[in-house]
Design a protein around this motif. Sequence first.
Motif, PDB file in Angstrom:
ATOM      1  N   ALA A   1      38.226  27.997  47.837  1.00 19.12           N
ATOM      2  CA  ALA A   1      39.098  26.824  47.704  1.00 19.12           C
ATOM      3  C   ALA A   1      38.396  25.693  46.952  1.00 19.12           C
ATOM      4  CB  ALA A   1      39.535  26.347  49.084  1.00 19.12           C
ATOM      5  N   THR A   2      37.174  25.375  47.344  1.00 20.94           N
ATOM      6  CA  THR A   2      36.437  24.273  46.719  1.00 20.94           C
ATOM      7  C   THR A   2      36.107  24.576  45.264  1.00 20.94           C
ATOM      8  OG1 THR A   2      35.465  23.696  48.853  1.00 20.94           O
ATOM      9  CG2 THR A   2      34.360  22.847  46.883  1.00 20.94           C
ATOM     10  N   HIS A   3      35.839  25.836  44.968  1.00 22.33           N
ATOM     11  CA  HIS A   3      35.422  26.241  43.618  1.00 22.33           C
ATOM     12  C   HIS A   3      36.506  27.041  42.905  1.00 22.33           C
ATOM     13  CE1 HIS A   3      31.490  26.093  46.035  1.00 22.33           C
ATOM     14  NE2 HIS A   3      31.588  24.963  45.359  1.00 22.33           N
ATOM     15  N   LEU A   4      37.760  26.684  43.172  1.00 22.76           N
ATOM     16  CA  LEU A   4      38.881  27.398  42.553  1.00 22.76           C
ATOM     17  C   LEU A   4      38.924  27.193  41.047  1.00 22.76           C
ATOM     18  CD1 LEU A   4      41.503  29.048  42.795  1.00 22.76           C
ATOM     19  CD2 LEU A   4      42.702  26.908  43.315  1.00 22.76           C
ATOM     20  N   TRP A   5      38.621  25.979  40.602  1.00 19.04           N
ATOM     21  CA  TRP A   5      38.607  25.649  39.175  1.00 19.04           C
ATOM     22  C   TRP A   5      37.170  25.378  38.739  1.00 19.04           C
ATOM     23  CZ3 TRP A   5      43.048  25.297  36.025  1.00 19.04           C
ATOM     24  CH2 TRP A   5      44.261  25.423  36.703  1.00 19.04           C
ATOM     25  N   LEU A   6      36.811  25.872  37.540  1.00 19.66           N
ATOM     26  CA  LEU A   6      35.458  25.728  37.008  1.00 19.66           C
ATOM     27  C   LEU A   6      35.517  25.139  35.601  1.00 19.66           C
ATOM     28  CD1 LEU A   6      34.110  29.265  38.038  1.00 19.66           C
ATOM     29  CD2 LEU A   6      34.099  27.166  39.410  1.00 19.66           C
TER      30      LEU A   6
ATOM     31  N   LEU B   1      27.407  19.673  31.278  1.00 14.14           N
ATOM     32  CA  LEU B   1      27.777  19.452  32.670  1.00 14.14           C
ATOM     33  C   LEU B   1      28.568  20.640  33.195  1.00 14.14           C
ATOM     34  CD1 LEU B   1      28.172  16.513  30.962  1.00 14.14           C
ATOM     35  CD2 LEU B   1      28.338  15.714  33.319  1.00 14.14           C
ATOM     36  N   TRP B   2      28.257  21.024  34.440  1.00 19.04           N
ATOM     37  CA  TRP B   2      28.984  22.079  35.142  1.00 19.04           C
ATOM     38  C   TRP B   2      29.771  21.405  36.262  1.00 19.04           C
ATOM     39  CZ3 TRP B   2      24.205  22.467  33.071  1.00 19.04           C
ATOM     40  CH2 TRP B   2      23.830  23.648  32.389  1.00 19.04           C
ATOM     41  N   ASP B   3      31.083  21.628  36.321  1.00 23.11           N
ATOM     42  CA  ASP B   3      31.945  20.943  37.290  1.00 23.11           C
ATOM     43  C   ASP B   3      32.816  21.953  38.033  1.00 23.11           C
ATOM     44  OD1 ASP B   3      31.032  18.498  36.118  1.00 23.11           O
ATOM     45  OD2 ASP B   3      32.617  18.641  34.605  1.00 23.11           O
ATOM     46  N   THR B   4      33.273  21.553  39.235  1.00 24.29           N
ATOM     47  CA  THR B   4      34.241  22.360  39.989  1.00 24.29           C
ATOM     48  C   THR B   4      35.371  21.460  40.474  1.00 24.29           C
ATOM     49  OG1 THR B   4      33.199  22.085  42.154  1.00 24.29           O
ATOM     50  CG2 THR B   4      32.395  23.892  40.773  1.00 24.29           C
TER      51      THR B   4
ATOM     52  N   VAL C   1      35.482  23.613  28.253  1.00 22.24           N
ATOM     53  CA  VAL C   1      36.406  24.687  28.603  1.00 22.24           C
ATOM     54  C   VAL C   1      36.482  24.740  30.125  1.00 22.24           C
ATOM     55  CG1 VAL C   1      34.581  26.439  28.463  1.00 22.24           C
ATOM     56  CG2 VAL C   1      36.983  27.139  28.361  1.00 22.24           C
ATOM     57  N   TYR C   2      37.715  24.853  30.636  1.00 25.45           N
ATOM     58  CA  TYR C   2      37.890  24.992  32.075  1.00 25.45           C
ATOM     59  C   TYR C   2      38.903  26.095  32.356  1.00 25.45           C
ATOM     60  CZ  TYR C   2      42.320  22.341  31.786  1.00 25.45           C
ATOM     61  OH  TYR C   2      43.593  21.923  31.486  1.00 25.45           O
ATOM     62  N   LEU C   3      38.880  26.600  33.591  1.00 29.78           N
ATOM     63  CA  LEU C   3      39.758  27.700  33.966  1.00 29.78           C
ATOM     64  C   LEU C   3      39.832  27.812  35.483  1.00 29.78           C
ATOM     65  CD1 LEU C   3      37.447  29.889  34.866  1.00 29.78           C
ATOM     66  CD2 LEU C   3      37.375  30.407  32.434  1.00 29.78           C
ATOM     67  N   GLN C   4      40.680  28.718  35.929  1.00 28.54           N
ATOM     68  CA  GLN C   4      40.889  28.960  37.348  1.00 28.54           C
ATOM     69  C   GLN C   4      40.396  30.363  37.710  1.00 28.54           C
ATOM     70  OE1 GLN C   4      44.978  29.537  38.664  1.00 28.54           O
ATOM     71  NE2 GLN C   4      44.670  28.154  40.375  1.00 28.54           N
ATOM     72  N   VAL C   5      39.793  30.476  38.892  1.00 29.16           N
ATOM     73  CA  VAL C   5      39.355  31.777  39.405  1.00 29.16           C
ATOM     74  C   VAL C   5      40.082  32.033  40.728  1.00 29.16           C
ATOM     75  CG1 VAL C   5      37.398  33.247  40.022  1.00 29.16           C
ATOM     76  CG2 VAL C   5      37.095  31.420  38.349  1.00 29.16           C
ATOM     77  N   PRO C   6      41.307  32.568  40.670  1.00 28.59           N
ATOM     78  CA  PRO C   6      42.052  32.815  41.906  1.00 28.59           C
ATOM     79  C   PRO C   6      41.499  33.974  42.730  1.00 28.59           C
ATOM     80  CG  PRO C   6      43.306  33.539  40.010  1.00 28.59           C
ATOM     81  CD  PRO C   6      42.117  32.825  39.467  1.00 28.59           C
ATOM     82  N   VAL C   7      40.794  34.925  42.060  1.00 29.18           N
ATOM     83  CA  VAL C   7      40.217  36.071  42.777  1.00 29.18           C
ATOM     84  C   VAL C   7      38.810  36.333  42.246  1.00 29.18           C
ATOM     85  CG1 VAL C   7      40.405  38.532  43.315  1.00 29.18           C
ATOM     86  CG2 VAL C   7      42.485  37.131  43.118  1.00 29.18           C
ATOM     87  N   ALA C   8      37.819  36.168  43.106  1.00 25.20           N
ATOM     88  CA  ALA C   8      36.464  36.614  42.795  1.00 25.20           C
ATOM     89  C   ALA C   8      36.301  38.007  43.382  1.00 25.20           C
ATOM     90  CB  ALA C   8      35.435  35.664  43.392  1.00 25.20           C
TER      91      ALA C   8
END
Length: 280
Positions: A124-129, A139-142, A59-66
């Motif tokens: 920016a680097t960790h926008l997608w998880l 595995l954990w990816d960014t 499963v992957y997703l985007q985090v535009p706002v933390a």
Amino acid sequence: MPLLSTLIDNFNDNVIGPEWGNAYGGVSEVGGRARIPCTAGNYAGYQTAKAYTLAGSSVYLQVPVAAAANGATVEAQTVFAITPDPTQGTNLAININTVANTIRFESNVAYTDGAAVSLTYSAATHLWLRIRETGGNVLWDTSTDGSTWTNRRTLATPAWVTAATNTLALDLWSYRNNGTSNFAEFDNVNTLTNGAVYTGTGTGSAQTTGAATGTRIATGTATGTAETAATATGTATYTGTASGSAETDAIAISDGPDTSDAHLRIGRPAGRWAVSEPWK
């Protein structure tokens, strides 16, 4: 056996869908994103039914706002977690804490993971998880764009991941210990819709002059009647069939007007004519 990879939502309808049947804490969809309040002492999140499987899936997703720190002294968390039922405190997670400015890649048991990998958080680097299970490993990816991924941690698959068939939930949550309330936002679960799209500015004219070589077509307006009556003035020619000798009267028979009283007189040509057969 629904795999987590089959869960897809880009939140563009601004309505919380039935797949998030366990959502809690006043979450909403705003501007095409899942918005989660980050309020002191309260948890809020989007959570699916506990009906999915991670083994052999992802499963992957985007985090535009933390959620920003906003005065929190310990934690302002934005968390992406995969949680089994009914075990409490056990999960696989990626945890962003803007108070410490860290992003942690966790395999929690009893709410802790002493071996978690922690990095300095970059929006920016960790926008997608992404979290995935393959070949006996988790595995954990960014990613910066949702297409090219960097692995951050690899761990032998915990036994509960393969045992928890159709009992996992995806939980996207936020929490702060104190400070001013704000929110976290998630987007594009298992989809690149709106991903890796860059918008810039440009200048130009709405009607730019250009040169083209081709065929010109002139279009105008014409008025006419499809079946117009018209009168023509001219000479009518009637053709018939005649028989006779060189100096014999002949009667022309025609399919045209009645020519029964018409006579054809054939004689020898006058001088200065060029005469051909049969007169020679």
